[in-house]
Design an enzyme around this catalytic site. Sequence first.
Site, PDB file in Angstrom:
ATOM      1  N   ARG A  55      20.156  82.664  58.783  1.00 53.77           N
ATOM      2  CA  ARG A  55      20.027  81.235  59.076  1.00 53.77           C
ATOM      3  C   ARG A  55      20.969  80.441  58.184  1.00 53.77           C
ATOM      4  NH1 ARG A  55      17.744  79.337  54.586  1.00 53.77           N
ATOM      5  NH2 ARG A  55      16.137  80.554  53.514  1.00 53.77           N
ATOM      6  N   GLY A  56      21.068  79.151  58.472  1.00 50.69           N
ATOM      7  CA  GLY A  56      21.807  78.264  57.601  1.00 50.69           C
ATOM      8  C   GLY A  56      20.985  77.934  56.364  1.00 50.69           C
ATOM      9  N   GLY A  57      21.558  77.115  55.503  1.00 51.24           N
ATOM     10  CA  GLY A  57      20.838  76.674  54.323  1.00 51.24           C
ATOM     11  C   GLY A  57      20.912  77.659  53.176  1.00 51.24           C
ATOM     12  N   ALA A  82      10.794  72.148  54.755  1.00 49.11           N
ATOM     13  CA  ALA A  82      12.176  72.620  54.774  1.00 49.11           C
ATOM     14  C   ALA A  82      12.543  73.085  56.176  1.00 49.11           C
ATOM     15  CB  ALA A  82      12.358  73.769  53.789  1.00 49.11           C
ATOM     16  N   ILE A  83      13.815  72.948  56.516  1.00 46.60           N
ATOM     17  CA  ILE A  83      14.312  73.364  57.835  1.00 46.60           C
ATOM     18  C   ILE A  83      15.579  74.182  57.649  1.00 46.60           C
ATOM     19  CG2 ILE A  83      15.288  72.570  60.034  1.00 46.60           C
ATOM     20  CD1 ILE A  83      13.473  70.116  59.806  1.00 46.60           C
ATOM     21  N   GLY A  84      15.615  75.337  58.292  1.00 45.74           N
ATOM     22  CA  GLY A  84      16.812  76.177  58.294  1.00 45.74           C
ATOM     23  C   GLY A  84      16.864  76.913  59.623  1.00 45.74           C
ATOM     24  N   GLY A 129      13.540  78.105  61.708  1.00 46.61           N
ATOM     25  CA  GLY A 129      12.902  76.834  61.986  1.00 46.61           C
ATOM     26  C   GLY A 129      12.471  76.084  60.745  1.00 46.61           C
ATOM     27  N   PHE A 130      11.138  75.902  60.574  1.00 47.67           N
ATOM     28  CA  PHE A 130      10.662  75.018  59.516  1.00 47.67           C
ATOM     29  C   PHE A 130       9.522  75.662  58.731  1.00 47.67           C
ATOM     30  CE2 PHE A 130       7.980  74.067  63.193  1.00 47.67           C
ATOM     31  CZ  PHE A 130       6.704  74.048  62.640  1.00 47.67           C
ATOM     32  N   CYS A 187      16.487  75.412  47.912  1.00 53.11           N
ATOM     33  CA  CYS A 187      17.502  74.835  48.797  1.00 53.11           C
ATOM     34  C   CYS A 187      18.768  74.444  48.048  1.00 53.11           C
ATOM     35  CB  CYS A 187      16.948  73.624  49.557  1.00 53.11           C
ATOM     36  SG  CYS A 187      15.460  73.990  50.522  1.00 53.11           S
TER      37      CYS A 187
END
Length: 270
Positions: free
Chosen positions: A73-75, A184-186, A197-198, A215
């Site tokens: 995922r991102g982040g 948090a969301i990624g 997701g979250f 993060c």
Amino acid sequence: MSELRFVRLGFGEDAVEYREAWQKQREVHAARFADEIPDTCLLLEHPPVYTAGRRTEDSERPLDGTPVIDVDRGGKITWHGPGQLVGYPILKLPRPVDVVAHVRRLEDALIATCAEFGVETSRVEGRSGVWVLGDPVEQRPSLGGLSLDFDPRLHDEEFDPRLNGPEYAPSNAGQRREDRKLAAIGIRIAKGVSMHGFSLNVNPDNTWFDRIVPCGIRDAGVASLANELSRDLTIEEVLPVVEKHLRLVMDNAVLLPREIEKTETEKAPV
């Protein structure tokens, strides 16, 4: 968007190991891409685990060698565990995918969820997720007897909040009256279908975050609904509210592909 269905995978004693849930995501992602199932949101709790997105730096990981699962995922790095509601919306989105719009929709649903419990949250420019905003800087208590103008987290490149005790611990951001992340969301988009997701901090032990730089953010911290409300709160109470607001946001969303800027050459008539 197809009608959104929810699948509750496991909570409490039935919390789902991260790698098991990741494999389940892949299976659901493949089925959604093939239009074998509708848009699906997996909801669950994880046993304690650190996961690191693609942009995580070594200086943000646990100092004691605690295992970290690197994910696609991102982040950056975060923690999942008991007392935290995790959601993986696996949705087919119009291409080219507007990733920012997708993240904003998830934020909208979580902001509305928090509001229903009486916690006012917001976005912070340049930082994804859902935040409880702190006091203006000039009204916050000083750290270690120093003026915030000399906050070492911002001005000392060698400063490491993981080594500097409760004064700088992310879990104590509320006591310092700083901005603190509540959700948090990624995400990852593959073949036009979202993954990951979250995570919404309902009532976790937020000291788990003190062993990392959550993060990758050094000048803010983490929060939970229970701490902000100063009362106990359970996943069971929050779960149907999250489902309601996710459904409302997704059902009313106007999904559009991302606009692609054309160069002057492309705009010019032939």
